[in-house]
Write a protein that holds these residues in place. Structure first.
Motif, PDB file in Angstrom:
ATOM      1  N   LEU A  77       4.092 -31.270 -19.352  1.00  7.93           N
ATOM      2  CA  LEU A  77       3.700 -31.550 -17.980  1.00  7.93           C
ATOM      3  C   LEU A  77       2.217 -31.232 -17.897  1.00  7.93           C
ATOM      4  O   LEU A  77       1.795 -30.150 -18.286  1.00  7.93           O
ATOM      5  CB  LEU A  77       4.476 -30.672 -16.996  1.00  7.93           C
ATOM      6  N   GLN A  78       1.420 -32.171 -17.436  1.00  9.44           N
ATOM      7  CA  GLN A  78      -0.026 -31.964 -17.344  1.00  9.44           C
ATOM      8  C   GLN A  78      -0.424 -31.878 -15.877  1.00  9.44           C
ATOM      9  O   GLN A  78      -0.062 -32.742 -15.078  1.00  9.44           O
ATOM     10  CB  GLN A  78      -0.781 -33.105 -18.017  1.00  9.44           C
ATOM     11  N   TYR A  79      -1.172 -30.835 -15.540  1.00 13.06           N
ATOM     12  CA  TYR A  79      -1.600 -30.626 -14.154  1.00 13.06           C
ATOM     13  C   TYR A  79      -2.765 -31.538 -13.814  1.00 13.06           C
ATOM     14  O   TYR A  79      -3.726 -31.647 -14.571  1.00 13.06           O
ATOM     15  CB  TYR A  79      -2.008 -29.162 -13.938  1.00 13.06           C
ATOM     16  N   THR A  80      -2.666 -32.197 -12.664  1.00 13.11           N
ATOM     17  CA  THR A  80      -3.743 -33.043 -12.164  1.00 13.11           C
ATOM     18  C   THR A  80      -4.281 -32.390 -10.891  1.00 13.11           C
ATOM     19  O   THR A  80      -3.596 -32.379  -9.868  1.00 13.11           O
ATOM     20  CB  THR A  80      -3.229 -34.457 -11.846  1.00 13.11           C
ATOM     21  N   PRO A  81      -5.478 -31.815 -10.952  1.00  5.28           N
ATOM     22  CA  PRO A  81      -6.007 -31.110  -9.775  1.00  5.28           C
ATOM     23  C   PRO A  81      -6.353 -32.069  -8.644  1.00  5.28           C
ATOM     24  O   PRO A  81      -6.636 -33.240  -8.866  1.00  5.28           O
ATOM     25  CB  PRO A  81      -7.249 -30.403 -10.306  1.00  5.28           C
ATOM     26  N   ASP A  87      -8.047 -25.427  -5.152  1.00  3.96           N
ATOM     27  CA  ASP A  87      -7.210 -25.861  -6.268  1.00  3.96           C
ATOM     28  C   ASP A  87      -7.904 -25.543  -7.583  1.00  3.96           C
ATOM     29  O   ASP A  87      -8.838 -26.221  -7.987  1.00  3.96           O
ATOM     30  CB  ASP A  87      -6.942 -27.364  -6.158  1.00  3.96           C
ATOM     31  N   VAL A  88      -7.458 -24.489  -8.259  1.00  4.92           N
ATOM     32  CA  VAL A  88      -8.088 -24.064  -9.511  1.00  4.92           C
ATOM     33  C   VAL A  88      -7.119 -24.179 -10.694  1.00  4.92           C
ATOM     34  O   VAL A  88      -7.390 -23.674 -11.769  1.00  4.92           O
ATOM     35  CB  VAL A  88      -8.631 -22.612  -9.409  1.00  4.92           C
ATOM     36  N   GLY A  89      -6.003 -24.852 -10.489  1.00  5.56           N
ATOM     37  CA  GLY A  89      -5.033 -25.019 -11.561  1.00  5.56           C
ATOM     38  C   GLY A  89      -5.548 -25.953 -12.647  1.00  5.56           C
ATOM     39  O   GLY A  89      -6.398 -26.808 -12.407  1.00  5.56           O
ATOM     40  N   SER A  90      -5.038 -25.771 -13.865  1.00 10.58           N
ATOM     41  CA  SER A  90      -5.417 -26.653 -14.972  1.00 10.58           C
ATOM     42  C   SER A  90      -4.424 -26.479 -16.110  1.00 10.58           C
ATOM     43  O   SER A  90      -3.628 -25.544 -16.120  1.00 10.58           O
ATOM     44  CB  SER A  90      -6.830 -26.323 -15.466  1.00 10.58           C
ATOM     45  N   GLY A  91      -4.475 -27.385 -17.063  1.00 12.69           N
ATOM     46  CA  GLY A  91      -3.715 -27.229 -18.293  1.00 12.69           C
ATOM     47  C   GLY A  91      -2.420 -28.012 -18.369  1.00 12.69           C
ATOM     48  O   GLY A  91      -2.121 -28.853 -17.525  1.00 12.69           O
ATOM     49  N   THR A  92      -1.671 -27.725 -19.411  1.00 10.48           N
ATOM     50  CA  THR A  92      -0.387 -28.372 -19.655  1.00 10.48           C
ATOM     51  C   THR A  92       0.663 -27.308 -19.975  1.00 10.48           C
ATOM     52  O   THR A  92       0.328 -26.208 -20.408  1.00 10.48           O
ATOM     53  CB  THR A  92      -0.454 -29.364 -20.832  1.00 10.48           C
ATOM     54  N   GLN A 124      11.375 -25.085 -11.939  1.00  8.78           N
ATOM     55  CA  GLN A 124      10.807 -23.854 -12.479  1.00  8.78           C
ATOM     56  C   GLN A 124       9.674 -24.100 -13.477  1.00  8.78           C
ATOM     57  O   GLN A 124       8.667 -23.398 -13.464  1.00  8.78           O
ATOM     58  CB  GLN A 124      11.924 -23.044 -13.148  1.00  8.78           C
ATOM     59  N   ILE A 125       9.803 -25.086 -14.340  1.00 10.15           N
ATOM     60  CA  ILE A 125       8.765 -25.338 -15.347  1.00 10.15           C
ATOM     61  C   ILE A 125       7.459 -25.795 -14.684  1.00 10.15           C
ATOM     62  O   ILE A 125       6.368 -25.464 -15.132  1.00 10.15           O
ATOM     63  CB  ILE A 125       9.233 -26.382 -16.378  1.00 10.15           C
ATOM     64  N   ALA A 126       7.568 -26.563 -13.597  1.00 16.21           N
ATOM     65  CA  ALA A 126       6.378 -27.063 -12.914  1.00 16.21           C
ATOM     66  C   ALA A 126       5.710 -25.995 -12.052  1.00 16.21           C
ATOM     67  O   ALA A 126       4.606 -26.200 -11.560  1.00 16.21           O
ATOM     68  CB  ALA A 126       6.743 -28.273 -12.062  1.00 16.21           C
ATOM     69  N   CYS A 127       6.358 -24.869 -11.878  1.00 11.70           N
ATOM     70  CA  CYS A 127       5.791 -23.779 -11.083  1.00 11.70           C
ATOM     71  C   CYS A 127       5.007 -22.875 -12.038  1.00 11.70           C
ATOM     72  O   CYS A 127       5.487 -21.854 -12.514  1.00 11.70           O
ATOM     73  CB  CYS A 127       6.919 -23.012 -10.392  1.00 11.70           C
ATOM     74  N   HIS A 128       3.798 -23.280 -12.358  1.00  9.90           N
ATOM     75  CA  HIS A 128       2.971 -22.604 -13.346  1.00  9.90           C
ATOM     76  C   HIS A 128       1.787 -21.930 -12.648  1.00  9.90           C
ATOM     77  O   HIS A 128       1.372 -22.339 -11.567  1.00  9.90           O
ATOM     78  CB  HIS A 128       2.502 -23.642 -14.369  1.00  9.90           C
ATOM     79  N   HIS A 129       1.201 -20.950 -13.295  1.00  8.81           N
ATOM     80  CA  HIS A 129       0.117 -20.151 -12.715  1.00  8.81           C
ATOM     81  C   HIS A 129      -1.003 -21.024 -12.145  1.00  8.81           C
ATOM     82  O   HIS A 129      -1.608 -21.826 -12.853  1.00  8.81           O
ATOM     83  CB  HIS A 129      -0.444 -19.205 -13.777  1.00  8.81           C
ATOM     84  N   MET A 130      -1.253 -20.874 -10.851  1.00 13.12           N
ATOM     85  CA  MET A 130      -2.327 -21.529 -10.097  1.00 13.12           C
ATOM     86  C   MET A 130      -2.126 -23.036  -9.917  1.00 13.12           C
ATOM     87  O   MET A 130      -3.049 -23.743  -9.524  1.00 13.12           O
ATOM     88  CB  MET A 130      -3.702 -21.252 -10.710  1.00 13.12           C
ATOM     89  N   TRP A 131      -0.936 -23.556 -10.182  1.00 10.89           N
ATOM     90  CA  TRP A 131      -0.668 -24.964  -9.933  1.00 10.89           C
ATOM     91  C   TRP A 131      -0.217 -25.123  -8.491  1.00 10.89           C
ATOM     92  O   TRP A 131       0.695 -24.440  -8.035  1.00 10.89           O
ATOM     93  CB  TRP A 131       0.409 -25.496 -10.868  1.00 10.89           C
ATOM     94  N   SER A 132      -0.827 -26.037  -7.763  1.00 12.11           N
ATOM     95  CA  SER A 132      -0.440 -26.348  -6.388  1.00 12.11           C
ATOM     96  C   SER A 132       0.515 -27.523  -6.434  1.00 12.11           C
ATOM     97  O   SER A 132       0.138 -28.611  -6.859  1.00 12.11           O
ATOM     98  CB  SER A 132      -1.672 -26.708  -5.560  1.00 12.11           C
TER      99      SER A 132
END
Length: 156
Positions: A77-81, A87-92, A124-132
């Motif tokens: 799952l790749q985060y799209t800010p 919104d400071v989330g990033s990563g996969t 649960q998997i999509a609820c990652h640190h700093m992901w909105s």
């Protein structure tokens, strides 16, 4: 079967022709509209394949691979800010759910969407640190107050 419609698809000659038609290049994205240092760059490639013209050129046969059985597809799952300052989330995040077959669990037999990355719609998997986890046009209502959750379970 794709290879029965395209005999060269599974042969050495078919693979060699595809390699010969591969054009490798470096893909680059500029920093500004004018000539400047690249903000992002990376290797890539494309295949230049023939088109059927009738009698003399057969064209290329492109076949999808055999899809993994339900519950065995993996991915990320790749985060799209969004454009919001908060919104400071990033990563996969890797998707590694492992639903067990019956009699251990019914989730796989029932084709539960959480068992396969192709049907996973969030959780649960999509609820990652700093992901909105909001629509892009929704403002982050708790920008100054991160949400916390706790898990607990019993083992027998």
């Amino acid at each position: 079967c794709c290879s029965s419609r395209c005999p060269l698809a599974s042969t050495w000659q078919g693979r060699a022709s595809a390699q010969a038609a591969r054009l490798n290049f470096i893909n680059a994205l500029g920093n500004t509209p004018t000539w400047s240092y690249h903000r992002a760059k990376g290797p890539s490639s494309m295949l230049l394949l023939p088109v059927s013209t009738g009698k003399h050129v057969a064209g290329a046969c492109i076949c999808a691979g055999v899809p993994a059985p339900f519950g065995q597809a993996k991915g990320t799952l790749q985060y799209t800010p969004t454009a919001q300052a908060e919104d400071v989330g990033s990563g996969t995040v890797n998707f590694n759910n492992d639903c067990q077959p019956q009699p251990r669990s019914d989730m796989l037999a029932m084709k539960n969407p959480t068992c396969d990355v192709r049907t996973y719609s969030g959780g649960q998997i999509a609820c990652h640190h700093m992901w909105s986890l909001l629509d892009a046009d929704q403002e982050i209502p708790w920008a100054d107050k991160p949400l916390e959750y706790h898990l607990s379970w019993c083992t027998l």
